[in-house]
Design a protein around this motif. Sequence first.
Motif, short mmCIF file in Angstrom:
data_model
loop_
_atom_site.label_atom_id
_atom_site.label_comp_id
_atom_site.label_asym_id
_atom_site.label_seq_id
_atom_site.Cartn_x
_atom_site.Cartn_y
_atom_site.Cartn_z
N LEU A 19 1.05 -1.08 -0.04
CA LEU A 19 -0.06 0.14 0.07
C LEU A 19 0.89 1.31 0.01
O LEU A 19 1.40 1.53 1.10
CB LEU A 19 -0.94 -0.06 1.23
N THR A 20 0.81 1.88 -1.06
CA THR A 20 1.92 2.86 -1.35
C THR A 20 1.30 4.45 -1.74
O THR A 20 -0.11 4.42 -1.91
CB THR A 20 2.80 2.70 -2.35
N SER A 21 2.09 5.34 -1.89
CA SER A 21 1.55 6.65 -2.20
C SER A 21 0.36 7.10 -1.33
O SER A 21 -0.76 7.84 -1.75
CB SER A 21 0.99 6.50 -3.68
N LEU A 22 0.72 6.96 0.06
CA LEU A 22 -0.24 7.26 1.03
C LEU A 22 -0.33 8.68 1.21
O LEU A 22 0.43 9.55 1.73
CB LEU A 22 -0.09 6.47 2.35
N GLU A 73 2.97 0.72 3.75
CA GLU A 73 2.50 -0.81 4.37
C GLU A 73 2.58 -1.78 3.36
O GLU A 73 2.62 -1.97 2.17
CB GLU A 73 0.91 -0.59 4.49
N GLU A 74 3.29 -2.71 3.93
CA GLU A 74 3.47 -3.91 3.09
C GLU A 74 3.28 -5.37 3.93
O GLU A 74 3.73 -5.54 5.21
CB GLU A 74 5.16 -3.85 2.94
N ILE A 75 2.70 -6.16 3.47
CA ILE A 75 2.73 -7.49 3.94
C ILE A 75 3.46 -8.63 2.77
O ILE A 75 3.12 -8.58 1.49
CB ILE A 75 1.16 -8.16 3.90
N THR A 114 -1.13 -2.81 -4.55
CA THR A 114 -0.58 -3.58 -5.57
C THR A 114 -0.65 -5.09 -4.68
O THR A 114 0.08 -5.09 -3.69
CB THR A 114 0.53 -3.53 -5.99
N ALA A 115 -1.41 -6.30 -5.24
CA ALA A 115 -1.22 -7.53 -4.58
C ALA A 115 -0.75 -8.68 -5.38
O ALA A 115 -1.28 -8.61 -6.67
CB ALA A 115 -2.74 -7.74 -3.97
N SER A 116 0.29 -9.46 -5.03
CA SER A 116 0.41 -10.65 -5.88
C SER A 116 0.50 -11.92 -4.79
O SER A 116 0.65 -11.73 -3.63
CB SER A 116 1.90 -10.57 -6.17
#
Length: 432
Positions: A86-89, A121-123, A153-155
């Motif tokens: 989750l970027t460009s917050l 944010e990153e998972i 963006t999700a992979s």
Amino acid sequence: MKQNPRSKGRFLKETLFLPASLLFVTLFLIIPAASVLADSYEPNDTIENATPIVNGVPIESWIGTDGDVDLYTFTTSQAGTFHITLTSLPADYDMYLFWYNAAEETWDDVAFSNNWDLEDEEINEYLSYVGTFIIHIEGFEEVYSATDSYLLTASWPGGATPQAPTVTVTFPNGGETLAAGTTTNITYTATDPDTDDSSLHMAVEYSTNGGATWSMIASDSGNSGSYPWTVPSVSTTQARVKVTASDGSLTGNDTSNSNFTITQQPAGENELIVGTASGTSGGQATVALSLDNDDIVKGIQLDIGYNASVVTYVSGSATGRAAGMSFSASVVGSAVRVIMYYTDTNTIAAGTGAIANLTFNCIGAGGTSTALPPTAMTLSDAQAQPLDVTGQAGSISISGGTGQPPSVTVTSPNGGETLAAGIAHNITYTAT
């Protein structure tokens, strides 16, 4: 990382152990449906209307109102590493990943990221779960931004490979002729198997050298299927357009199938000049047609009027500067219509001089004359574009000639009469 991470993800977490059927109702009741201008994914505040996403394809969206949350869903049948960013917050947003436990009919939180402030944010975790997942995004302490978006963006393992958009240019697609300075619609179709077609971002370009180099027309427009283009002030036979579609991750494009032509409207002065001539009654007179032109000319048409009781049209031919032109002339009412054009690549260069000769029979009596006004004039250039043109009238004057002698008929006395000497008698006759 913030303290007490479980203070967030409030809506899903409050109902983790409810039956799935009740879960949907509960979420629907406690989550207000937000609507943000330009957010095409709303409403996506409940599990029931969570937005399906495609593996690896970015999503741009908004937490646009107080209490807004965004939910996204995907399904996989393969365990492995899940990578979600989750970027460009624009504000302090947090992200949670939930998995539907079908055996227990519950939604289990399996991963989260709730960094401080505007930190991404990153998972990035290996998970053995398979089935349906929900990504839950919310603002920490209900912060939001109605004017700025985030990028998700999700992979995940086993997801379908993203596909690029497909674009087809439909106009101009090759062979057309467009006039510089005019406005025309560039038309196309653009579709994407992974996302809503309306969310595609379009770029439109043109080339004047067959695609060797490109100039931008519009760098980021919506997928409306057309774009109004003011044709640039250039002259080229190697013009093409290119339309590129982007879904945020992959791009696809198409260009005109072949070259089209752009022509500039010439701005020179051009004049068709009908000459003057004289002839004797019963004879012929030849009049020159001249062209004074600033622009290059490939085609000519005009009507030349005349008084049919003074002259009649006989014949004509291309000559001088237009000697190689196709020539035709025909009488239309009280005018002769002249049509001249090149059938090859030749043109009449800028200049002045005769381009045709027109021959008339002089049938009027000596002392009569007729004007020869040019009307319905048309000039065209090498691309069949019309040129500005004016006209100058000519004339033919008739003088007495050696045609047929006068005709005289004596009517009295015409033979057989008896006249008395010394008595006046009228001699009568006709003369034409």
